[in-house]
Every structure is written in structure tokens, then in C-alpha cells.
Design a protein around this motif. Structure first.
Motif, short mmCIF file in Angstrom:
data_model
loop_
_atom_site.label_atom_id
_atom_site.label_comp_id
_atom_site.label_asym_id
_atom_site.label_seq_id
_atom_site.Cartn_x
_atom_site.Cartn_y
_atom_site.Cartn_z
N LEU A 94 -8.29 31.45 15.19
CA LEU A 94 -8.94 31.03 13.95
C LEU A 94 -8.04 31.98 12.91
O LEU A 94 -7.95 30.95 12.09
CB LEU A 94 -10.71 31.25 13.87
N ARG A 95 -7.58 32.72 12.83
CA ARG A 95 -7.23 33.73 11.95
C ARG A 95 -5.47 32.86 12.16
O ARG A 95 -4.72 33.09 12.59
CB ARG A 95 -7.16 34.65 11.58
N GLN A 96 -5.50 31.69 10.75
CA GLN A 96 -4.24 31.17 11.16
C GLN A 96 -3.21 32.10 10.35
O GLN A 96 -2.85 32.63 9.51
CB GLN A 96 -4.24 29.56 10.70
N ASP A 97 -1.72 31.91 10.71
CA ASP A 97 -0.47 32.38 9.56
C ASP A 97 -1.00 32.20 8.09
O ASP A 97 -1.35 31.00 8.32
CB ASP A 97 0.44 32.17 10.08
N SER A 98 -0.76 32.82 7.47
CA SER A 98 -0.38 32.87 5.63
C SER A 98 0.92 32.78 5.87
O SER A 98 1.79 32.51 6.42
CB SER A 98 -1.15 34.20 5.52
N ILE A 99 1.40 31.64 4.17
CA ILE A 99 2.43 31.36 4.01
C ILE A 99 2.45 31.81 2.35
O ILE A 99 1.45 32.11 1.41
CB ILE A 99 2.03 29.63 3.38
N ILE A 100 3.67 32.19 1.85
CA ILE A 100 4.42 32.94 0.90
C ILE A 100 5.65 32.35 0.50
O ILE A 100 6.33 31.52 1.15
CB ILE A 100 4.89 34.30 1.19
N TYR A 101 5.55 31.24 -0.81
CA TYR A 101 5.81 30.81 -1.26
C TYR A 101 7.77 31.46 -1.86
O TYR A 101 7.24 31.98 -2.58
CB TYR A 101 5.62 29.52 -1.82
N ASN A 102 8.29 30.57 -2.43
CA ASN A 102 9.83 31.67 -2.70
C ASN A 102 9.81 30.62 -4.16
O ASN A 102 10.20 28.77 -4.20
CB ASN A 102 10.93 31.32 -1.38
N PRO A 103 10.06 31.17 -5.31
CA PRO A 103 10.45 31.33 -5.89
C PRO A 103 12.11 31.04 -6.41
O PRO A 103 12.57 31.31 -5.78
CB PRO A 103 9.04 32.41 -6.96
N VAL A 104 11.50 29.95 -7.45
CA VAL A 104 12.96 29.64 -8.28
C VAL A 104 13.41 29.55 -9.74
O VAL A 104 12.51 28.80 -10.29
CB VAL A 104 13.38 28.40 -7.27
N LEU A 105 14.26 29.83 -10.29
CA LEU A 105 14.31 30.03 -11.52
C LEU A 105 14.63 28.40 -12.19
O LEU A 105 16.06 28.47 -11.32
CB LEU A 105 15.24 30.95 -12.21
N ILE A 106 14.00 27.92 -12.92
CA ILE A 106 15.25 26.29 -13.95
C ILE A 106 15.19 26.67 -14.72
O ILE A 106 14.70 26.86 -15.52
CB ILE A 106 13.53 25.95 -13.47
N GLU A 107 16.31 26.97 -15.10
CA GLU A 107 16.95 26.88 -16.60
C GLU A 107 17.07 25.76 -17.41
O GLU A 107 17.81 24.97 -16.88
CB GLU A 107 18.55 27.76 -15.95
N ARG A 108 16.07 26.21 -18.53
CA ARG A 108 16.59 25.04 -19.30
C ARG A 108 17.25 25.73 -20.47
O ARG A 108 17.99 27.28 -20.07
CB ARG A 108 15.30 24.62 -19.29
N SER A 109 16.88 24.74 -21.98
CA SER A 109 17.48 25.28 -23.09
C SER A 109 16.53 26.39 -23.87
O SER A 109 17.08 27.21 -25.10
CB SER A 109 17.35 24.70 -23.97
N SER A 110 15.47 26.79 -22.84
CA SER A 110 15.31 28.10 -23.99
C SER A 110 16.13 29.54 -23.49
O SER A 110 15.56 30.53 -24.23
CB SER A 110 13.56 28.52 -23.00
N THR A 111 17.43 29.52 -23.09
CA THR A 111 17.35 31.01 -22.59
C THR A 111 19.44 30.58 -22.71
O THR A 111 19.79 29.80 -22.80
CB THR A 111 17.32 31.83 -21.36
N GLY A 112 19.72 31.69 -23.32
CA GLY A 112 21.17 31.66 -23.68
C GLY A 112 21.93 33.08 -23.76
O GLY A 112 21.57 33.83 -22.54
#
Length: 380
Positions: A348-366
Motif C-alpha cells: 500500500l505504501r508506494q514510492d514517493s517522488i522527488i522532482y528535480n528543479p531546473v533554472l529558467i533564465e530570463r531577463s531579470s538576471t545579468g
């Protein structure tokens, strides 16, 4: 007529129309202006009634689209009677804005296609409201529960309700975070890695004086702060206490923005980069910086978190860390349906999931300017 009585009349009439089936699941209710005209009451009265109905799971809102009837069983939430068919409870900290409509949409699409009803409620990140939501779900005799913890960084006083779920053999799954005391199956983002990626991104662009804003009553914020600190350590850069600003759910937004404003006053230590707990805060800080005449990213770079619709809501597009949103909702629905349908299975106790984050670069950083080029902020 007293204001409180007016709001109760509005609330009960809308609820009655849902119970009667005049408003179908997924169907949009009248707009705020239409309800004001219909009931001849103030906007505040309408919003209070709608807010209560969203909290109790009768309605849900979608950003920019309106308010809709929930795909829930049309019976009094205080009733102990069991409906025909299977029902899944979903409790989130918020419902109508930010990333939550996407999470709920992912859950609802899968549940509906598999013959399950959805009972929706929210806690507003308040422990007493979480208690009320859990009591309501138990009264509704749900078959399974998907829940986002409230103030997950400290001990939860509602643990007994989760133990009651276990005693009743009702499977439950936590999303976004989980209570460490229970260590239940969970679907979460690797928030420490997300905080690290956001900070290292600015460090690689030459930023050294970076301020981090972190919410500390949720473990998400604690873990994002850990990643922030780790990025400094791994890059051998000094980190000072004033470079971390913390807040909680109850803190006033204006007070929080004043903390940021105060950090800009010392001309020799003015930050060139800001890491934000989420995109909502990043957008507020973005607005503050513009009113102060500080250019983004020329003077200060700013990174959000969750890659929500807000990341592209301004003319300055936010660099942000991704959140799985709809996928998390879909995975949560798949998990809970499997758990309900295989309740008698030894696994019954199925596996948990840990998602991998990704950085999306836009115009607010330089790229950071050299010290000689840095603007010396002088805030009145």
C-alpha cells in the motif's frame, strides 16, 4: 440588514443552487458584479461568501477565468452519510491563485477520468483551518486524501487526524512537503537544490553581495535557504547574517518590503542580487525596485521560484526555478487512485517522488558590474 446576515444569505443561496444541481460541477458561477446586482450587497459581502465556499470546497477559482463549481459530491459537508461512488479529498494551503490551480487541474483531470469525485478545501496555511478541513474530510467518508501540509517546519497539532486516517485504512499522500513526524508517502521538489541553483546562477554571473528572502514556517523555505547557504560555501564566498531575510505567513508584506528597502540604504554594501522564496515575492520586490529607480538587471539581478505565470507577467521576465505543478497534480492523482484500488495489497505504501528543479533564465538576471561601476543606492 446586518452585514454578517447578508453574507450568510448569499453563501447559503449559492450553496443551495449547487446542491439542487442548478450549477453543475466545473460550471462557472455568476461573476462578482452579477452577484452584487443579484443580491444587492457590497463587493466585500460577495467576496466573503465566495471565500467561505472556496474554503469549504464548494467552489474553486482559476486565475483570470472566474469561479467554478467544484467537482464534489453535492451534499452537506457536515453530513456523515456516504455517497455512492468513490471520492478523493484534496486539501491545499491555497486554491485560487499562483501555482495551485495548475496542481488542482492535474489532479481533477485524472480523477474525473477514473470515476472519482473531488472534494476540495484549503487551509490558508492556518493550522486551525487545517483541523477543520480534516474533520470535514473524515465526516465525508473520503476514500483517499491528497494534502499539502500547513506550516510544515514545526510540529503539527493535527497529527491525530492523520493517525485516524491510518486507523480507518484511508490512504493519504502529501504534496510539496510532508510532516517529518509521520514520514508519509510524498511528492516534493528538491528545494535545497533549487535554492542552490538560483544562488549559484548569480554567483557565476559575478554577484557576491546577494540577499536571500526565505519563508520559514514551511519546510520549502527552510530547504531553499539551505541551498542558498550551500552555494556560498561551495564557492568559497563569505556569507553574512544580514544577507538572509526571513518571514512567515503572518508577516505583513509592507514590512517585508521595508526590510528590503533598508538593505539598499548602506551604499557600500548594497546588494547586486536577490533570491526570492517564490515568484509572488519576486514580483513585489521588482515593483519596489522600479519605484526606487533601480534598474533590473543593470543594477540588481533578481531570481524567483516556482516558474509560475507571474514569471512572465511583467515586462521584465523573471529568471525562476521550475515547479512541476500540473505533473505533480497528475502524479498525485495516479498515486491515490492506485492506493485506493489496491488497498488490500501488501504494498500500500508506494514510492514517493522527488522532482528535480531546473533554472529558467530570463531577463531579470545579468552579469554583475564591477565594484567601481556599481550604483550607490541612496534611498529617501
Amino acid at each position: 440588514m446586518a452585514q454578517s446576515k447578508k453574507y450568510m444569505i448569499v453563501k447559503e443561496e449559492i450553496k443551495e443552487s449547487i446542491i439542487k444541481g442548478d450549477v453543475k460541477p466545473g460550471e462557472k458561477i455568476q461573476s462578482e458584479n452579477e452577484l452584487i446586482k443579484r443580491f444587492e450587497v457590497s463587493r466585500h459581502t460577495i467576496r466573503k461568501a465566495i471565500g467561505d465556499l472556496i474554503h469549504e470546497g464548494w467552489l474553486y477559482s482559476e486565475q483570470g477565468a472566474g469561479t467554478f463549481c467544484s467537482n464534489q459530491i453535492h451534499e452537506d459537508p457536515n453530513s456523515h452519510s456516504k455517497s455512492s461512488g468513490k471520492s478523493i479529498g484534496v486539501i491545499t494551503t491555497y486554491i485560487s491563485d499562483y501555482i495551485f490551480p495548475s496542481i488542482i487541474k492535474g489532479i481533477e483531470s485524472y480523477l474525473t477520468n477514473h470515476g472519482f469525485s473531488l472534494i476540495l478545501a484549503c487551509t490558508d496555511n492556518d493550522l486551525e483551518k487545517e483541523k477543520q478541513c480534516l474533520e470535514m474530510m473524515l465526516n465525508r467518508n473520503i476514500d483517499g486524501l491528497i494534502i499539502e501540509p500547513t506550516k510544515s517546519s514545526s510540529f503539527n497539532p493535527n497529527i491525530n487526524y492523520y493517525l485516524q486516517l491510518e486507523q480507518n485504512q484511508i490512504p493519504y499522500l502529501m504534496i510539496n512537503q510532508f510532516y517529518s513526524q509521520l514520514n508519509p508517502p510524498h511528492l516534493i521538489l528538491d528545494d535545497e537544490k533549487g535554492g542552490f541553483l538560483a544562488t549559484e546562477h548569480l554567483i557565476k554571473q559575478g554577484h557576491v553581495n546577494i540577499v536571500g528572502f526565505f519563508k520559514t514556517d514551511d519546510l520549502q523555505g527552510i530547504n531553499r535557504m539551505k541551498g542558498f547557504i550551500r552555494a556560498f560555501r561551495e564557492n568559497n564566498i563569505s556569507l553574512f547574517p544580514e544577507m538572509i531575510i526571513t518571514y512567515t505567513t503572518e508577516d505583513d508584506n509592507e514590512e517585508l518590503l521595508n526590510k528590503m528597502k533598508n538593505r539598499l540604504i548602506p551604499t557600500d554594501t548594497a546588494p547586486t542580487g536577490i533570491i526570492c522564496y517564490n515568484d509572488t515575492l519576486a514580483l513585489k520586490i521588482l515593483d519596489l525596485l522600479r519605484t526606487l529607480g533601480i534598474k533590473i538587471p543593470e543594477d540588481i539581478s533578481i531570481v524567483g521560484y516556482d516558474d509560475s505565470y507571474l514569471a512572465e507577467a511583467s515586462e521584465i521576465k523573471l529568471t525562476s526555478i521550475t515547479h512541476p505543478k500540473t505533473q505533480m497534480g497528475l502524479d498525485a492523482a495516479k498515486w491515490i487512485v492506485s492506493a485506493v484500488e489496491n488497498k488490500n495489497s501488501p504494498k500500500l505504501r508506494q514510492d514517493s517522488i522527488i522532482y528535480n528543479p531546473v533554472l529558467i533564465e530570463r531577463s531579470s538576471t545579468g552579469i554583475a558590474k564591477s565594484n567601481s561601476e556599481n550604483k550607490q543606492y541612496k534611498i529617501d
